[in-house]
Design a protein around this motif. Structure first.
Motif, PDB file in Angstrom:
ATOM      1  N   UNK A  92     -54.907 -38.098  44.082  1.00  0.00           N
ATOM      2  CA  UNK A  92     -54.696 -36.991  44.998  1.00  0.00           C
ATOM      3  C   UNK A  92     -53.249 -36.517  44.940  1.00  0.00           C
ATOM      4  N   UNK A  93     -53.048 -35.274  45.234  1.00  0.00           N
ATOM      5  CA  UNK A  93     -51.716 -34.691  45.223  1.00  0.00           C
ATOM      6  C   UNK A  93     -50.941 -35.273  46.398  1.00  0.00           C
ATOM      7  N   UNK A  94     -49.796 -35.838  46.101  1.00  0.00           N
ATOM      8  CA  UNK A  94     -49.019 -36.517  47.134  1.00  0.00           C
ATOM      9  C   UNK A  94     -47.876 -35.654  47.650  1.00  0.00           C
ATOM     10  N   UNK A  95     -47.489 -34.664  46.908  1.00  0.00           N
ATOM     11  CA  UNK A  95     -46.376 -33.839  47.371  1.00  0.00           C
ATOM     12  C   UNK A  95     -46.895 -32.783  48.328  1.00  0.00           C
ATOM     13  N   UNK A  96     -46.285 -32.646  49.491  1.00  0.00           N
ATOM     14  CA  UNK A  96     -46.736 -31.620  50.428  1.00  0.00           C
ATOM     15  C   UNK A  96     -46.384 -30.236  49.908  1.00  0.00           C
ATOM     16  N   UNK A  97     -47.267 -29.339  50.187  1.00  0.00           N
ATOM     17  CA  UNK A  97     -47.062 -27.960  49.760  1.00  0.00           C
ATOM     18  C   UNK A  97     -46.372 -27.222  50.907  1.00  0.00           C
ATOM     19  N   UNK A  98     -45.190 -26.706  50.669  1.00  0.00           N
ATOM     20  CA  UNK A  98     -44.503 -26.004  51.763  1.00  0.00           C
ATOM     21  C   UNK A  98     -45.163 -24.651  52.006  1.00  0.00           C
ATOM     22  N   UNK A  99     -45.719 -24.469  53.190  1.00  0.00           N
ATOM     23  CA  UNK A  99     -46.324 -23.178  53.503  1.00  0.00           C
ATOM     24  C   UNK A  99     -45.451 -22.368  54.445  1.00  0.00           C
ATOM     25  N   UNK A 100     -44.269 -22.930  54.784  1.00  0.00           N
ATOM     26  CA  UNK A 100     -43.375 -22.199  55.684  1.00  0.00           C
ATOM     27  C   UNK A 100     -42.410 -21.296  54.940  1.00  0.00           C
ATOM     28  N   UNK A 101     -42.581 -21.179  53.627  1.00  0.00           N
ATOM     29  CA  UNK A 101     -41.679 -20.319  52.874  1.00  0.00           C
ATOM     30  C   UNK A 101     -41.834 -18.868  53.293  1.00  0.00           C
ATOM     31  N   UNK A 102     -43.052 -18.495  53.643  1.00  0.00           N
ATOM     32  CA  UNK A 102     -43.318 -17.120  54.048  1.00  0.00           C
ATOM     33  C   UNK A 102     -43.892 -17.169  55.469  1.00  0.00           C
ATOM     34  N   UNK A 103     -43.253 -16.446  56.395  1.00  0.00           N
ATOM     35  CA  UNK A 103     -43.705 -16.478  57.785  1.00  0.00           C
ATOM     36  C   UNK A 103     -45.110 -15.916  57.930  1.00  0.00           C
ATOM     37  N   UNK A 104     -45.403 -14.874  57.183  1.00  0.00           N
ATOM     38  CA  UNK A 104     -46.725 -14.256  57.268  1.00  0.00           C
ATOM     39  C   UNK A 104     -47.810 -15.206  56.766  1.00  0.00           C
ATOM     40  N   UNK A 105     -47.508 -15.892  55.669  1.00  0.00           N
ATOM     41  CA  UNK A 105     -48.457 -16.851  55.118  1.00  0.00           C
ATOM     42  C   UNK A 105     -48.650 -18.036  56.063  1.00  0.00           C
ATOM     43  N   UNK A 106     -47.583 -18.496  56.663  1.00  0.00           N
ATOM     44  CA  UNK A 106     -47.671 -19.609  57.603  1.00  0.00           C
ATOM     45  C   UNK A 106     -48.507 -19.218  58.818  1.00  0.00           C
ATOM     46  N   UNK A 107     -48.348 -17.990  59.320  1.00  0.00           N
ATOM     47  CA  UNK A 107     -49.137 -17.524  60.462  1.00  0.00           C
ATOM     48  C   UNK A 107     -50.612 -17.430  60.087  1.00  0.00           C
ATOM     49  N   UNK A 108     -50.878 -16.966  58.883  1.00  0.00           N
ATOM     50  CA  UNK A 108     -52.260 -16.851  58.421  1.00  0.00           C
ATOM     51  C   UNK A 108     -52.896 -18.237  58.301  1.00  0.00           C
ATOM     52  N   UNK A 109     -52.157 -19.195  57.752  1.00  0.00           N
ATOM     53  CA  UNK A 109     -52.679 -20.553  57.616  1.00  0.00           C
ATOM     54  C   UNK A 109     -52.933 -21.198  58.977  1.00  0.00           C
ATOM     55  N   UNK A 110     -52.053 -20.939  59.945  1.00  0.00           N
ATOM     56  CA  UNK A 110     -52.285 -21.465  61.295  1.00  0.00           C
ATOM     57  C   UNK A 110     -53.545 -20.869  61.900  1.00  0.00           C
ATOM     58  N   UNK A 111     -53.741 -19.561  61.690  1.00  0.00           N
ATOM     59  CA  UNK A 111     -54.945 -18.905  62.205  1.00  0.00           C
ATOM     60  C   UNK A 111     -56.198 -19.520  61.568  1.00  0.00           C
ATOM     61  N   UNK A 112     -56.158 -19.773  60.267  1.00  0.00           N
ATOM     62  CA  UNK A 112     -57.301 -20.386  59.595  1.00  0.00           C
ATOM     63  C   UNK A 112     -57.551 -21.795  60.116  1.00  0.00           C
ATOM     64  N   UNK A 113     -56.477 -22.552  60.365  1.00  0.00           N
ATOM     65  CA  UNK A 113     -56.643 -23.904  60.908  1.00  0.00           C
ATOM     66  C   UNK A 113     -57.270 -23.855  62.301  1.00  0.00           C
ATOM     67  N   UNK A 114     -56.868 -22.868  63.127  1.00  0.00           N
ATOM     68  CA  UNK A 114     -57.458 -22.736  64.455  1.00  0.00           C
ATOM     69  C   UNK A 114     -58.929 -22.379  64.361  1.00  0.00           C
ATOM     70  N   UNK A 115     -59.272 -21.453  63.450  1.00  0.00           N
ATOM     71  CA  UNK A 115     -60.676 -21.072  63.276  1.00  0.00           C
ATOM     72  C   UNK A 115     -61.516 -22.257  62.807  1.00  0.00           C
ATOM     73  N   UNK A 116     -60.953 -23.035  61.908  1.00  0.00           N
ATOM     74  CA  UNK A 116     -61.671 -24.215  61.418  1.00  0.00           C
ATOM     75  C   UNK A 116     -61.883 -25.228  62.538  1.00  0.00           C
ATOM     76  N   UNK A 117     -60.836 -25.439  63.339  1.00  0.00           N
ATOM     77  CA  UNK A 117     -60.956 -26.378  64.460  1.00  0.00           C
ATOM     78  C   UNK A 117     -61.983 -25.904  65.460  1.00  0.00           C
ATOM     79  N   UNK A 118     -62.033 -24.595  65.704  1.00  0.00           N
ATOM     80  CA  UNK A 118     -63.021 -24.063  66.647  1.00  0.00           C
ATOM     81  C   UNK A 118     -64.435 -24.210  66.091  1.00  0.00           C
ATOM     82  N   UNK A 119     -64.595 -24.027  64.780  1.00  0.00           N
ATOM     83  CA  UNK A 119     -65.929 -24.191  64.178  1.00  0.00           C
ATOM     84  C   UNK A 119     -66.395 -25.637  64.187  1.00  0.00           C
ATOM     85  N   UNK A 120     -65.455 -26.563  64.152  1.00  0.00           N
ATOM     86  CA  UNK A 120     -65.814 -27.978  64.149  1.00  0.00           C
ATOM     87  C   UNK A 120     -66.300 -28.462  65.511  1.00  0.00           C
ATOM     88  N   UNK A 121     -65.933 -27.761  66.584  1.00  0.00           N
ATOM     89  CA  UNK A 121     -66.357 -28.162  67.937  1.00  0.00           C
ATOM     90  C   UNK A 121     -67.763 -27.787  68.230  1.00  0.00           C
TER      91      UNK A 121
END
Length: 121
Positions: A92-121
């Motif tokens: 498995x890939x051990x190096x973390x992928x920095x997603x905070x390089x782009x604020x827009x991309x980081x916001x999009x990834x947070x939104x996707x994580x929230x949607x995924x968490x909501x779907x899991x409930x």
């Protein structure tokens, strides 16, 4: 080996013959329509087309048998030997992928994580 005449082969031959008879009857009907006063050249085209439709099932039976015979000849000629598959393990890939390089991309990834968490409930 099976006999030359089997019920399955008789049924296929009967279906091919019935197709040819029906389509030749339709060709004759189109010829009669072409011969009438209101007949068009479209009717004449159908006169030639219907017998071809009737011969098509017999052609397909011939073609399938020919392809099957070729497949069996190739299988008898070349034995199938599969080469051994190498064992591959994937780390498995051990190096973390920095997603905070782009604020827009980081916001999009947070939104996707929230949607995924909501779907899991």
């Amino acid at each position: 080996m099976q006999g030359l005449i089997t019920p399955k082969r008789l049924a296929i031959a009967a279906a091919c013959l019935a197709s040819l008879v029906v389509c030749c009857g339709l060709a004759y009907w189109q010829w009669e329509r072409f011969s009438e006063a209101g007949g068009t050249f479209q009717n004449l085209g159908y006169v030639f087309q219907w017998p071809l439709f009737g011969l098509f099932p017999a052609f397909m039976v011939w073609r399938i048998r020919r392809l099957d015979a070729r497949r069996k000849a190739e299988a008898a000629r070349e034995p199938v030997v599969e080469p051994p598959r190498p064992m591959v393990t994937v780390e498995p890939v051990r190096t973390p992928v920095p997603d905070d390089e782009d604020d827009e991309l980081a916001a999009y990834n947070r939104m996707l994580a929230q949607l995924h968490a909501r779907d899991q409930r």
